[in-house]
Design a protein around this motif. Structure first.
Motif, short mmCIF file in Angstrom:
data_model
loop_
_atom_site.label_atom_id
_atom_site.label_comp_id
_atom_site.label_asym_id
_atom_site.label_seq_id
_atom_site.Cartn_x
_atom_site.Cartn_y
_atom_site.Cartn_z
N HIS A 18 0.40 -0.93 -0.11
CA HIS A 18 -0.01 0.06 0.16
C HIS A 18 1.10 1.18 -0.21
O HIS A 18 0.88 2.36 -0.99
CB HIS A 18 -0.64 0.03 1.65
CG HIS A 18 -2.12 1.43 1.27
ND1 HIS A 18 -2.43 1.48 0.46
CD2 HIS A 18 -1.77 2.43 2.29
CE1 HIS A 18 -3.51 2.86 0.38
NE2 HIS A 18 -2.71 3.43 1.25
N GLU A 19 2.11 1.24 0.72
CA GLU A 19 2.51 2.54 0.72
C GLU A 19 3.89 2.44 -0.04
O GLU A 19 4.19 3.58 -0.90
CB GLU A 19 3.98 2.84 2.11
CG GLU A 19 2.69 2.39 3.02
CD GLU A 19 2.35 3.49 3.84
OE1 GLU A 19 2.65 4.36 3.67
OE2 GLU A 19 1.14 3.91 4.53
N TYR A 20 3.90 1.39 -0.73
CA TYR A 20 5.06 1.56 -1.92
C TYR A 20 5.06 0.86 -3.08
O TYR A 20 3.84 -0.10 -3.47
CB TYR A 20 6.29 0.58 -1.36
CG TYR A 20 6.58 1.29 -0.54
CD1 TYR A 20 7.93 2.34 -0.58
CD2 TYR A 20 7.02 0.14 0.89
CE1 TYR A 20 8.47 2.83 1.05
CE2 TYR A 20 7.36 1.04 2.24
CZ TYR A 20 8.26 2.21 2.10
OH TYR A 20 8.60 2.80 3.23
N TRP A 131 -1.91 10.71 -3.17
CA TRP A 131 -3.45 10.84 -4.16
C TRP A 131 -2.80 9.46 -4.62
O TRP A 131 -3.67 8.72 -5.84
CB TRP A 131 -2.69 12.12 -5.93
CG TRP A 131 -1.20 11.92 -5.86
CD1 TRP A 131 -0.90 11.61 -7.12
CD2 TRP A 131 -0.15 12.70 -5.54
NE1 TRP A 131 0.25 11.79 -7.16
CE2 TRP A 131 0.89 12.87 -6.37
CE3 TRP A 131 0.13 13.91 -4.55
CZ2 TRP A 131 2.07 13.45 -5.54
CZ3 TRP A 131 0.80 14.38 -4.05
CH2 TRP A 131 2.10 14.13 -5.07
N ASP A 132 -1.40 8.29 -5.23
CA ASP A 132 -1.15 7.55 -5.92
C ASP A 132 -1.61 6.14 -5.30
O ASP A 132 -2.53 5.51 -5.67
CB ASP A 132 0.84 7.39 -5.74
CG ASP A 132 1.38 8.15 -6.79
OD1 ASP A 132 0.40 8.88 -7.83
OD2 ASP A 132 2.83 8.45 -6.09
N SER A 136 -4.76 4.20 -6.76
CA SER A 136 -4.80 2.83 -6.67
C SER A 136 -6.01 1.96 -5.89
O SER A 136 -6.73 1.11 -6.08
CB SER A 136 -3.49 2.18 -6.13
OG SER A 136 -3.33 2.13 -4.41
N ILE A 137 -6.50 2.86 -4.99
CA ILE A 137 -7.47 2.71 -4.44
C ILE A 137 -8.98 1.75 -4.93
O ILE A 137 -9.99 1.59 -5.39
CB ILE A 137 -8.49 3.30 -2.72
CG1 ILE A 137 -7.06 2.59 -1.97
CG2 ILE A 137 -9.49 2.81 -2.50
CD1 ILE A 137 -6.86 3.99 -0.42
N ALA A 142 -12.99 -0.47 -8.72
CA ALA A 142 -13.26 -0.18 -10.06
C ALA A 142 -13.54 -1.78 -10.20
O ALA A 142 -14.40 -2.06 -11.72
CB ALA A 142 -12.88 0.99 -11.38
N ASN A 143 -12.53 -1.92 -10.50
CA ASN A 143 -11.89 -2.90 -10.80
C ASN A 143 -13.17 -4.63 -10.39
O ASN A 143 -14.00 -5.35 -11.05
CB ASN A 143 -10.46 -4.35 -11.06
CG ASN A 143 -9.64 -3.67 -11.91
OD1 ASN A 143 -9.99 -2.85 -12.99
ND2 ASN A 143 -8.45 -3.12 -11.66
#
Length: 159
Positions: A18-20, A131-132, A136-137, A142-143
């Motif tokens: 999550h962080e990287y 914001w990245d 990703s969330i 959406a997927n």
């Protein structure tokens, strides 16, 4: 005693994904003491604050918490000591070069036993901005919604 086969997961660093942003992964062996192996076989470890440092051509795993073995005596180990990683010279040089050039960091992703030997999966990673993480969330959501809609459609259900 029969030799162990397969892979047994001990610990995962879910927060790291999550962080990287993970760029490349490597599998490395660990130099451990006896009580550390026994503690790991009990499934006790934490990779949350862990990181890898390259020092004088050797890779070292720092801040990984392997708690003391409960039946250990004076032979017990320090819980957060630095541990040497077993990597090929080519892999160590590649990691060191990419860390110095691109400003990447090396984080442990998982700790497991593979055919009876302790292994750690490490990754070259770049820190995500807030914001990245939001992006990703949103992509993951959406997927998931797309898959659910497809499943409903295949079952003949209406939206």
């Amino acid at each position: 005693m029969a030799k162990e086969q397969g892979q047994k997961m001990v610990a995962q660093n879910k927060k790291a994904r999550h962080e990287y942003a993970i760029e490349d992964t490597f599998e490395a062996g660990l130099v451990l003491q006896g009580t550390e192996v026994k503690s790991l076989r009990m499934g006790r470890a934490s990779l949350v604050d862990g990181f890898v440092d390259i020092d004088h051509g050797e890779a070292w795993l720092h801040a990984v918490h392997i708690p003391e073995y409960s039946q250990g005596t004076w032979t017990n180990h320090a819980a957060r000591r630095k541990r040497k990683l077993l990597l090929n010279r080519v892999e160590i040089d590649k990691i060191e070069r990419r860390v110095n050039e691109k400003g990447l960091t090396v984080v442990p992703l998982s700790l497991y036993f593979k055919d009876g030997r302790a292994k750690v999966e490490i990754a070259l990673a770049k820190g995500k901005k807030s914001w990245d993480k939001r992006q990703s969330i949103a992509e993951r959501t959406a997927n998931r919604e797309k898959e659910q809609a497809l499943g409903r459609h295949l079952k003949g259900m209406r939206d």
